[in-house]
Design a protein around this motif. Structure first.
Motif, PDB file in Angstrom:
ATOM      1  N   ALA A  81       0.840  -0.989   0.072  1.00  0.00           N
ATOM      2  CA  ALA A  81       0.031   0.244   0.055  1.00  0.00           C
ATOM      3  C   ALA A  81       0.909   1.180  -0.110  1.00  0.00           C
ATOM      4  CB  ALA A  81      -0.825   0.085   1.215  1.00  0.00           C
ATOM      5  N   VAL A  82       1.848   1.066   0.741  1.00  0.00           N
ATOM      6  CA  VAL A  82       2.626   2.496   0.937  1.00  0.00           C
ATOM      7  C   VAL A  82       3.564   2.448  -0.421  1.00  0.00           C
ATOM      8  CG1 VAL A  82       5.118   3.040   1.997  1.00  0.00           C
ATOM      9  CG2 VAL A  82       3.162   2.247   3.263  1.00  0.00           C
ATOM     10  N   PHE A  97       2.226   1.619  -3.461  1.00  0.00           N
ATOM     11  CA  PHE A  97       1.263   2.192  -4.397  1.00  0.00           C
ATOM     12  C   PHE A  97       1.339   3.885  -4.323  1.00  0.00           C
ATOM     13  CE2 PHE A  97      -3.134   3.710  -4.768  1.00  0.00           C
ATOM     14  CZ  PHE A  97      -3.227   3.462  -6.258  1.00  0.00           C
ATOM     15  N   LEU A  98       1.238   4.172  -2.730  1.00  0.00           N
ATOM     16  CA  LEU A  98       1.165   5.718  -2.596  1.00  0.00           C
ATOM     17  C   LEU A  98       2.418   6.705  -2.909  1.00  0.00           C
ATOM     18  CD1 LEU A  98      -0.617   5.574   0.836  1.00  0.00           C
ATOM     19  CD2 LEU A  98      -1.790   6.257  -1.239  1.00  0.00           C
ATOM     20  N   ARG A 125       2.552   6.514  -7.143  1.00  0.00           N
ATOM     21  CA  ARG A 125       1.467   7.021  -8.142  1.00  0.00           C
ATOM     22  C   ARG A 125       2.113   8.101  -8.621  1.00  0.00           C
ATOM     23  NH1 ARG A 125      -3.609   8.195  -4.324  1.00  0.00           N
ATOM     24  NH2 ARG A 125      -2.903  10.099  -4.846  1.00  0.00           N
TER      25      ARG A 125
END
Length: 56
Positions: A12-13, A15-16, A19
């Motif tokens: 998740a990190v 992905f963030l 981006r």
């Protein structure tokens, strides 16, 4: 089970952070994230991880 939760959190990190990066940088970002995951798991399994940070 705890390593799955850690893996999902790190992805998740990833992905963030990724981006805003162009697609050509994604392989480097993925490789770096997987290297961090491997280092953390190896440190925890070998006893180098601080005992107060370990999930029981």
């Amino acid at each position: 089970m705890t390593w799955i939760v850690s893996l999902v959190a790190l992805l998740a990190v990833l992905f963030l952070v990724g981006r805003g990066m162009p697609l050509s940088r994604w392989p480097v970002i993925i490789a770096a994230t997987l290297a961090v995951i491997v280092l953390v798991v190896a440190a925890e399994q070998s006893g180098w991880w601080p005992r107060s940070w370990q999930v029981r």
